[in-house]
Design a protein around this motif. Structure first.
Motif, PDB file in Angstrom:
ATOM      1  N   ASN A  52       0.931  -1.244   0.024  1.00  0.00           N
ATOM      2  CA  ASN A  52       0.110  -0.045   0.017  1.00  0.00           C
ATOM      3  C   ASN A  52       0.829   1.310   0.008  1.00  0.00           C
ATOM      4  O   ASN A  52       0.592   2.401  -0.624  1.00  0.00           O
ATOM      5  N   SER A  53       2.030   1.285   0.500  1.00  0.00           N
ATOM      6  CA  SER A  53       2.949   2.287   0.775  1.00  0.00           C
ATOM      7  C   SER A  53       3.382   2.642  -0.551  1.00  0.00           C
ATOM      8  O   SER A  53       3.507   3.843  -0.999  1.00  0.00           O
ATOM      9  N   ILE A  54       3.652   1.812  -1.483  1.00  0.00           N
ATOM     10  CA  ILE A  54       4.493   1.725  -2.910  1.00  0.00           C
ATOM     11  C   ILE A  54       3.417   2.373  -3.841  1.00  0.00           C
ATOM     12  O   ILE A  54       3.540   3.396  -4.464  1.00  0.00           O
ATOM     13  N   LEU A  55       2.072   1.695  -3.720  1.00  0.00           N
ATOM     14  CA  LEU A  55       1.060   2.391  -4.652  1.00  0.00           C
ATOM     15  C   LEU A  55       0.090   3.449  -4.083  1.00  0.00           C
ATOM     16  O   LEU A  55      -0.701   3.600  -4.922  1.00  0.00           O
ATOM     17  N   ASN A  56       0.471   3.948  -2.953  1.00  0.00           N
ATOM     18  CA  ASN A  56      -0.036   5.087  -2.242  1.00  0.00           C
ATOM     19  C   ASN A  56      -1.645   4.808  -2.249  1.00  0.00           C
ATOM     20  O   ASN A  56      -2.380   5.798  -2.623  1.00  0.00           O
ATOM     21  N   LEU A  57      -2.008   3.573  -1.738  1.00  0.00           N
ATOM     22  CA  LEU A  57      -3.391   3.172  -1.852  1.00  0.00           C
ATOM     23  C   LEU A  57      -3.565   2.856  -0.267  1.00  0.00           C
ATOM     24  O   LEU A  57      -2.593   2.454   0.490  1.00  0.00           O
ATOM     25  N   HIS A  58      -5.022   2.619  -0.153  1.00  0.00           N
ATOM     26  CA  HIS A  58      -5.416   1.858   1.377  1.00  0.00           C
ATOM     27  C   HIS A  58      -6.181   0.949   1.054  1.00  0.00           C
ATOM     28  O   HIS A  58      -7.617   1.208   1.087  1.00  0.00           O
TER      29      HIS A  58
END
Length: 294
Positions: free
Chosen positions: A139-145
Motif C-alpha cells: 500500500n505504501s508503494i501504490l499509495n493506496l489503502h
C-alpha cells in the motif's frame, strides 16, 4: 553357463526388490491404506471419539445440499484456473528471456527459484505483512489503502499473487530444461526466413515446447486444486468464505467440526474433480501438443 546367468539375474532382481522395499512399504502404509480407509469413512459418521456408524450415502447428500458448496467450488476453480494461467505464462516468458543468455542470467535463475524452496508458512507470514493495510509495503508503494486480506474483492487476488510468485521459479526451471532440448536449426531457419523474435517464439518455440507446457499445466492445475497451507496461514477461508476452498473445507470439517465422514466425502469430491479435469486435458492433448501421437 545358462544356470549361472539365471542365478546372477535372480540375485540382481532380489537386490533390486530389497532396495525398493522401504519405498514400497511407505507407499502402502501411508498412501494405499489411507486411501481405502478414507473412502470407507466417507460412508460413516464419526467424530474421532465415539463409535463409527455406517450411514451410507448421507455424507455425500449433505455435501451436495450444503448451501456453501457452490461458493467453495467457485473459489476453488477461480483460484486454480487463475494460478495455472499466470503460473504458466509468466515463467514461460521469463524462461525465454533468460534463455537468450542475458547478462546476470544465473543470478535471475537463483532469485526466481528461491521462493519455491522457502516454506509456505514463512511466505504466508511475510506476505501478510506486505498486504497489511496499515503498515504493509504494498500500500505504501501504490499509495493506496486497500484491505487486501480483509476485503472480499481483494482477498482471493492477493492469494493468487502469492501463489504465482512462489511457483514462478519452479516452472521456469522446467521450461529452461525444455528450451535446452529444442532444435536450434529450426530456430535459426525461422530467423533466416525473416521472422522476428515474437514470431519465432509464437510459431516455432511454443509448438516445439508444447510437451513441456502441457506437463507444467497439468502439475500446476493439480497442485492449485489442493491449496491449503497458504489459505490456512493468511485468510483462514475468510473474509465471509471468499477464500474458502475444498481442501480447507475438508480440514475444517475434520478437525474443527470433527465430522470425519463428511470430510472424507469432500475429499473424494475433490478427487473426482481433479481426475475428470486431468482426463479431459489428456484427451485433448493431441490438439495442444505438437506432433503428439497415441
Amino acid at each position: 553357463m545358462k544356470n549361472y546367468l539365471s542365478k546372477i539375474l535372480n540375485e540382481q532382481s532380489w537386490t533390486g526388490y530389497i532396495f525398493i522395499l522401504p519405498a514400497l512399504v511407505g507407499t502402502f502404509v501411508f498412501i494405499i491404506i489411507p486411501i481405502f480407509c478414507s473412502f470407507g469413512l466417507s460412508f460413516t459418521k464419526w467424530d474421532l471419539l465415539n463409535e463409527i456408524k455406517f450411514i451410507g450415502l448421507q455424507n455425500y447428500k449433505d455435501v451436495f445440499t450444503e448451501p456453501a458448496l457452490l461458493k467453495i467450488l467457485i473459489n476453488t476453480f477461480v483460484y486454480a484456473i487463475s494460478t495455472t494461467i499466470f503460473g504458466v505464462i509468466i515463467p514461460l516468458v521469463l524462461a525465454y528471456i533468460i534463455n537468450l543468455k542475458i547478462k546476470g542470467s544465473e543470478f535471475f535463475k537463483t532469485a526466481y527459484f528461491l521462493p519455491f524452496v522457502t516454506p509456505m508458512i514463512v511466505i504466508g507470514i511475510i506476505w501478510e505483512w506486505i498486504f497489511d493495510p496499515n503498515i504493509g509495503i504494498l500500500n505504501s508503494i501504490l499509495n493506496l489503502h486497500i484491505n487486501w486480506l480483509y476485503d472480499t474483492n481483494f482477498a482471493m487476488p492477493a492469494l493468487i499473487i502469492v501463489s504465482v510468485w512462489k511457483l514462478i521459479g519452479y516452472n521456469m526451471v522446467i521450461f529452461l530444461s525444455g528450451f535446452s532440448t529444442l532444435n536450434n536449426d529450426l530456430l535459426e531457419a525461422s530467423k533466416i526466413d525473416g521472422a522476428n523474435e515474437y514470431e519465432t517464439f509464437k510459431y516455432v518455440t511454443v509448438p516445439l515446447l508444447s510437451p513441456t507446457i502441457f506437463f507444467v499445466v497439468i502439475i500446476t492445475a493439480i497442485s492449485s486444486f489442493q491449496v491449503f497451507d497458504l489459505i490456512y496461514v493468511m485468510t483462514q477461508g475468510g473474509p465471509l468464505d471468499s477464500t474458502n476452498v475444498l481442501v480447507y473445507s475438508i480440514y475444517k470439517n475434520a478437525f474443527e467440526y470433527f465430522n470425519i465422514g463428511k470430510a472424507s466425502a469432500l475429499a473424494y469430491v475433490l478427487f473426482a474433480i481433479i481426475l475428470v479435469l486431468t482426463l479431459f486435458q489428456w484427451h485433448i492433448r493431441k490438439k495442444l501438443v505438437y506432433l503428439e501421437k497415441d
